[in-house]
Enzyme design. Sequence first.
Site, PDB file in Angstrom:
ATOM      1  CG  HIS A   3      40.798  36.072  57.568  1.00 40.48           C
ATOM      2  ND1 HIS A   3      39.489  36.281  57.922  1.00 40.48           N
ATOM      3  CD2 HIS A   3      41.010  34.730  57.670  1.00 40.48           C
ATOM      4  CE1 HIS A   3      38.925  35.114  58.233  1.00 40.48           C
ATOM      5  NE2 HIS A   3      39.835  34.160  58.084  1.00 40.48           N
TER       6      HIS A   3
ATOM      7  N   GLY B 259      40.151  27.607  60.719  1.00 43.28           N
ATOM      8  CA  GLY B 259      39.784  28.458  61.846  1.00 43.28           C
ATOM      9  C   GLY B 259      39.358  27.609  63.031  1.00 43.28           C
ATOM     10  N   GLY B 260      38.059  27.392  63.161  1.00 45.45           N
ATOM     11  CA  GLY B 260      37.487  26.706  64.331  1.00 45.45           C
ATOM     12  C   GLY B 260      38.184  25.407  64.709  1.00 45.45           C
TER      13      GLY B 260
ATOM     14  CE  LYS C 136      38.520  32.505  62.108  1.00 45.15           C
ATOM     15  NZ  LYS C 136      37.248  32.570  61.425  1.00 45.15           N
TER      16      LYS C 136
ATOM     17  CD  GLU D 213      36.963  36.051  60.614  1.00 42.13           C
ATOM     18  OE1 GLU D 213      37.992  36.136  61.308  1.00 42.13           O
ATOM     19  OE2 GLU D 213      36.324  34.985  60.469  1.00 42.13           O
TER      20      GLU D 213
ATOM     21  CG  ASN E 120      42.861  32.804  61.484  1.00 33.68           C
ATOM     22  OD1 ASN E 120      43.333  33.432  62.443  1.00 33.68           O
ATOM     23  ND2 ASN E 120      41.940  33.298  60.681  1.00 33.68           N
TER      24      ASN E 120
ATOM     25  N   GLY F 121      33.450  29.611  59.217  1.00 29.89           N
ATOM     26  CA  GLY F 121      32.808  29.580  60.531  1.00 29.89           C
ATOM     27  C   GLY F 121      31.335  29.209  60.481  1.00 29.89           C
TER      28      GLY F 121
HETATM   29  C1  PEP Z   1      39.299  31.013  58.725  1.00 28.69           C
HETATM   30  O1  PEP Z   1      39.141  31.732  59.682  1.00 28.69           O
HETATM   31  O2  PEP Z   1      40.175  31.297  57.912  1.00 28.69           O
HETATM   32  C2  PEP Z   1      38.436  29.848  58.574  1.00 28.69           C
HETATM   33  C3  PEP Z   1      38.513  29.183  57.470  1.00 28.69           C
HETATM   34  O3  PEP Z   1      37.586  29.549  59.621  1.00 28.69           O
HETATM   35  P1  PEP Z   1      36.746  28.183  59.784  1.00 28.69           P
HETATM   36  O4  PEP Z   1      37.677  27.034  59.538  1.00 28.69           O
HETATM   37  O5  PEP Z   1      36.231  28.215  61.190  1.00 28.69           O
HETATM   38  O6  PEP Z   1      35.645  28.226  58.761  1.00 28.69           O
END
Ligand code: PEP
Length: 251
Positions: free
Chosen positions: A95, A234-235, A11, A97, A9, A173
């Site tokens: 999600h 994510g990251g 983002k 967010e 993802n 995150g």
């Molecule tokens: C996400 O955005 O779905 C996520 C899990 O982010 P991260 O891996 O950065 O925690």
Amino acid sequence: MRTPLIAGNWKLFKTIDEATGMVKELKTLVAATAGVEIVVAPVFTALSRVADSLTGSNIRLAAQDCFWEEEGAYTGEVAPKLLVDAGCSHVIIGHSERRQYFGETDETVNKKAKAAISAGLTAIVCVGETLAEREADRTFTVIETQLKGGLAGFSADQLAKSVIAYEPVWAIGTGKTASDAQAQEVHAFIRSLLVNLFGQSAAEAMRILYGGSVKPDNVKGLMSQNDIDGALVGGASLKADSFAAIANFAS
Ligand code: PEP
């Protein structure tokens, strides 16, 4: 057997050039990866160009959200069929967010997921508790409410075109991953709910991804758990080498 799914993802990161540039690198790094479904989710504006870059690769394309109507006077929204048109096979829905900042509810998640599936997309439906909810011992109640609401009225066929992502909000995150055992406990709970709602064989076939600070050095432990069938990242999905290392967790 459930085919593991590793989804990145991105983002609100990456221009079109940055996204296509990363895909170019990633394609080489995962060219030999077999038995794992790999998906990347760039911003809407990069979808179509990333789709072109992915042609002939083993990486598939997701959007990060969609609307539930096919067309109409809905300024700013994107319909599932337009995501298919842009080259998507998957879409992330609900999600945390979006729930936190954009008012997403279990009801809108449900409408979006149904619309996405009827357009031919695989819906990656996200659920997860906040830190306050975990500390108040409400994790299972929250997950049950989100899951039942998000999948309300689903047929067996709609379920088969869905994937669940369990993402504890406190782990997204933050660098704080759920321990393998904490994640497995909730995944097993989700599967038991799916058994009650849809029956044993549908629940057994369902993929449940873990998300929350998944990195190359913790993915193996998570993926060794019985009910963890992949990761929503994510990251660590923003760089080709770290995302490839996660996708190549089995090697
Ligand atoms: C996400 O955005 O779905 C996520 C899990 O982010 P991260 O891996 O950065 O925690």
